[in-house]
Design a protein around this motif. Structure first.
Motif, PDB file in Angstrom:
ATOM      1  N   GLY A   1       0.850  -2.560 -12.329  1.00 21.50           N
ATOM      2  CA  GLY A   1       1.487  -1.710 -12.517  1.00 21.50           C
ATOM      3  C   GLY A   1       1.715  -1.083 -11.195  1.00 21.50           C
ATOM      4  O   GLY A   1       0.980  -0.928  -9.739  1.00 21.50           O
ATOM      5  N   ILE A   2       2.972  -0.634 -10.815  1.00 17.83           N
ATOM      6  CA  ILE A   2       3.857  -0.281  -9.648  1.00 17.83           C
ATOM      7  C   ILE A   2       4.747   1.456 -10.178  1.00 17.83           C
ATOM      8  O   ILE A   2       5.416   1.405 -10.974  1.00 17.83           O
ATOM      9  N   ASN A   3       3.377   2.739  -9.786  1.00 17.04           N
ATOM     10  CA  ASN A   3       4.390   4.003 -10.208  1.00 17.04           C
ATOM     11  C   ASN A   3       3.876   4.041  -8.397  1.00 17.04           C
ATOM     12  O   ASN A   3       3.029   5.000  -7.879  1.00 17.04           O
ATOM     13  N   PHE A   4       5.003   5.353  -8.999  1.00 17.07           N
ATOM     14  CA  PHE A   4       6.154   6.468  -7.562  1.00 17.07           C
ATOM     15  C   PHE A   4       7.025   6.932  -7.850  1.00 17.07           C
ATOM     16  O   PHE A   4       8.142   6.858  -8.920  1.00 17.07           O
ATOM     17  N   THR A   5       6.992   8.419  -7.369  1.00 13.32           N
ATOM     18  CA  THR A   5       8.384   9.078  -7.512  1.00 13.32           C
ATOM     19  C   THR A   5       8.924   9.272  -5.902  1.00 13.32           C
ATOM     20  O   THR A   5       8.335   9.730  -5.367  1.00 13.32           O
TER      21      THR A   5
ATOM     22  N   GLY B   1       0.961  12.078  -3.799  1.00 14.87           N
ATOM     23  CA  GLY B   1      -0.321  12.005  -5.391  1.00 14.87           C
ATOM     24  C   GLY B   1       1.071  11.212  -6.045  1.00 14.87           C
ATOM     25  O   GLY B   1       0.304  11.387  -7.152  1.00 14.87           O
ATOM     26  N   THR B   2       1.881  10.644  -5.828  1.00 12.17           N
ATOM     27  CA  THR B   2       2.688  10.082  -6.998  1.00 12.17           C
ATOM     28  C   THR B   2       2.761   8.249  -6.492  1.00 12.17           C
ATOM     29  O   THR B   2       2.921   7.876  -8.292  1.00 12.17           O
ATOM     30  N   CYS B   3       2.216   7.697  -5.548  1.00  9.24           N
ATOM     31  CA  CYS B   3       1.827   6.993  -5.590  1.00  9.24           C
ATOM     32  C   CYS B   3       0.502   5.710  -5.714  1.00  9.24           C
ATOM     33  O   CYS B   3       0.095   6.220  -5.234  1.00  9.24           O
ATOM     34  N   PHE B   4       0.943   5.170  -6.755  1.00 11.94           N
ATOM     35  CA  PHE B   4      -0.405   4.087  -7.171  1.00 11.94           C
ATOM     36  C   PHE B   4      -0.002   3.192  -7.729  1.00 11.94           C
ATOM     37  O   PHE B   4       1.642   3.156  -8.741  1.00 11.94           O
ATOM     38  N   PHE B   5      -1.030   2.315  -7.499  1.00  9.44           N
ATOM     39  CA  PHE B   5      -1.754   0.998  -8.869  1.00  9.44           C
ATOM     40  C   PHE B   5      -1.504   0.769 -10.255  1.00  9.44           C
ATOM     41  O   PHE B   5      -3.013   1.393  -9.379  1.00  9.44           O
ATOM     42  N   THR B   6      -1.734   0.433 -10.759  1.00 10.21           N
ATOM     43  CA  THR B   6      -3.003   0.254 -11.657  1.00 10.21           C
ATOM     44  C   THR B   6      -3.202  -1.209 -11.869  1.00 10.21           C
ATOM     45  O   THR B   6      -2.628  -2.576 -11.355  1.00 10.21           O
ATOM     46  N   CYS B   7      -4.027  -2.047 -12.767  1.00 12.80           N
ATOM     47  CA  CYS B   7      -4.555  -3.582 -13.089  1.00 12.80           C
ATOM     48  C   CYS B   7      -5.329  -3.049 -14.055  1.00 12.80           C
ATOM     49  O   CYS B   7      -6.222  -2.126 -14.330  1.00 12.80           O
TER      50      CYS B   7
ATOM     51  N   SER C   1       0.660  -1.166  -0.362  1.00 13.12           N
ATOM     52  CA  SER C   1      -0.130  -0.154  -0.416  1.00 13.12           C
ATOM     53  C   SER C   1       0.919   1.396  -0.208  1.00 13.12           C
ATOM     54  O   SER C   1       2.130   1.348   0.593  1.00 13.12           O
ATOM     55  N   CYS C   2       0.644   2.784  -0.851  1.00  9.16           N
ATOM     56  CA  CYS C   2       0.599   3.572  -0.814  1.00  9.16           C
ATOM     57  C   CYS C   2       0.715   4.349   0.405  1.00  9.16           C
ATOM     58  O   CYS C   2      -0.694   4.596   0.637  1.00  9.16           O
ATOM     59  N   GLU C   3       1.728   4.631   1.482  1.00 10.55           N
ATOM     60  CA  GLU C   3       0.547   4.842   2.752  1.00 10.55           C
ATOM     61  C   GLU C   3       1.625   6.874   3.315  1.00 10.55           C
ATOM     62  O   GLU C   3       2.537   6.301   3.328  1.00 10.55           O
ATOM     63  N   GLY C   4       0.733   7.149   2.873  1.00 12.16           N
ATOM     64  CA  GLY C   4       2.064   8.518   3.223  1.00 12.16           C
ATOM     65  C   GLY C   4       2.681   9.013   2.279  1.00 12.16           C
ATOM     66  O   GLY C   4       2.825   9.701   1.582  1.00 12.16           O
ATOM     67  N   ASP C   5       4.365   8.681   2.903  1.00 10.98           N
ATOM     68  CA  ASP C   5       5.749   8.884   2.185  1.00 10.98           C
ATOM     69  C   ASP C   5       6.289   7.576   2.516  1.00 10.98           C
ATOM     70  O   ASP C   5       7.585   8.192   2.243  1.00 10.98           O
ATOM     71  N   THR C   6       5.918   6.678   2.083  1.00  8.06           N
ATOM     72  CA  THR C   6       6.116   5.231   1.769  1.00  8.06           C
ATOM     73  C   THR C   6       5.450   4.151   1.435  1.00  8.06           C
ATOM     74  O   THR C   6       3.953   4.079   1.125  1.00  8.06           O
ATOM     75  N   ILE C   7       6.005   3.009   1.418  1.00  3.81           N
ATOM     76  CA  ILE C   7       5.354   2.144   0.069  1.00  3.81           C
ATOM     77  C   ILE C   7       5.273   0.615   1.635  1.00  3.81           C
ATOM     78  O   ILE C   7       6.379   0.561   1.727  1.00  3.81           O
TER      79      ILE C   7
END
Length: 169
Positions: free
Chosen positions: A139-143, A121-127, A94-100
């Motif tokens: 998909g895994i995406n984060f900055t 706002g840059t952490c998210f998953f796609t399916c 999970s994307c929580e706060g400032d970490t995964i």
């Protein structure tokens, strides 16, 4: 006396140039260290998630809230994905706060004392699933950015991480 002043000016000028070169080298080394730290944390997190998702017994879905419903819709950005391993352990990334997180434990050196954090706002998953019979593509995406708060550009680094994993079964 004039010759002595000229020699002092030449030595001072040469000293200034040498000091600037040494300071620039130290700034470059510092920037490299910060970029390596950010890249190392991001690569570690993305490779751990990729490996565990790819070789999971089941992919249980993705969620926008971290709880039911677990689904897989192509146009949605999810905050969590859920898998079950072959030893029947359920893992939620999970994307929580400032970490995964992986079941609540951070996958990177984040948190109040950490050296990196996720850009908001840059952490998210796609399916995506083409059909009910197909394996999902996750998909895994984060900055990731350095947590150093200095205004000096050499002390800051931001790197985008993204990958797609075809779930095995």
């Amino acid at each position: 006396l004039i010759e002595l002043l000229v020699v002092l000016v030449v030595i001072a000028s040469f000293g200034t140039v040498v000091v600037n070169i040494i300071a620039s080298a130290f700034r470059g080394t510092s920037k490299t260290d910060i970029i390596n730290t950010v890249r190392e944390n991001g690569n570690n997190a993305i490779s751990e998630m990729s490996r565990r998702i790819k070789y999971a017994k089941t992919f249980d879905g993705a969620s926008t809230s971290g709880s039911d419903p677990w689904e897989c819709v192509a146009t949605t950005q999810y905050k969590s994905v859920k898998i079950t391993s072959f030893d029947a352990v359920t893992t939620i990334f999970s994307c929580e706060g400032d970490t995964i997180n992986s079941n609540g434990a951070s996958l990177m050196d984040a948190g109040p004392a950490g050296t990196v954090s996720i850009s908001p706002g840059t952490c998210f998953f796609t399916c995506q699933k083409a059909s009910i019979a197909d394996s999902p593509l996750v998909g895994i995406n984060f900055t990731l950015t350095s947590k150093i708060t200095s205004g000096i550009a050499e002390k800051q680094a931001t790197i985008l991480f993204n990958t797609s994993i075809k779930v095995r079964n």
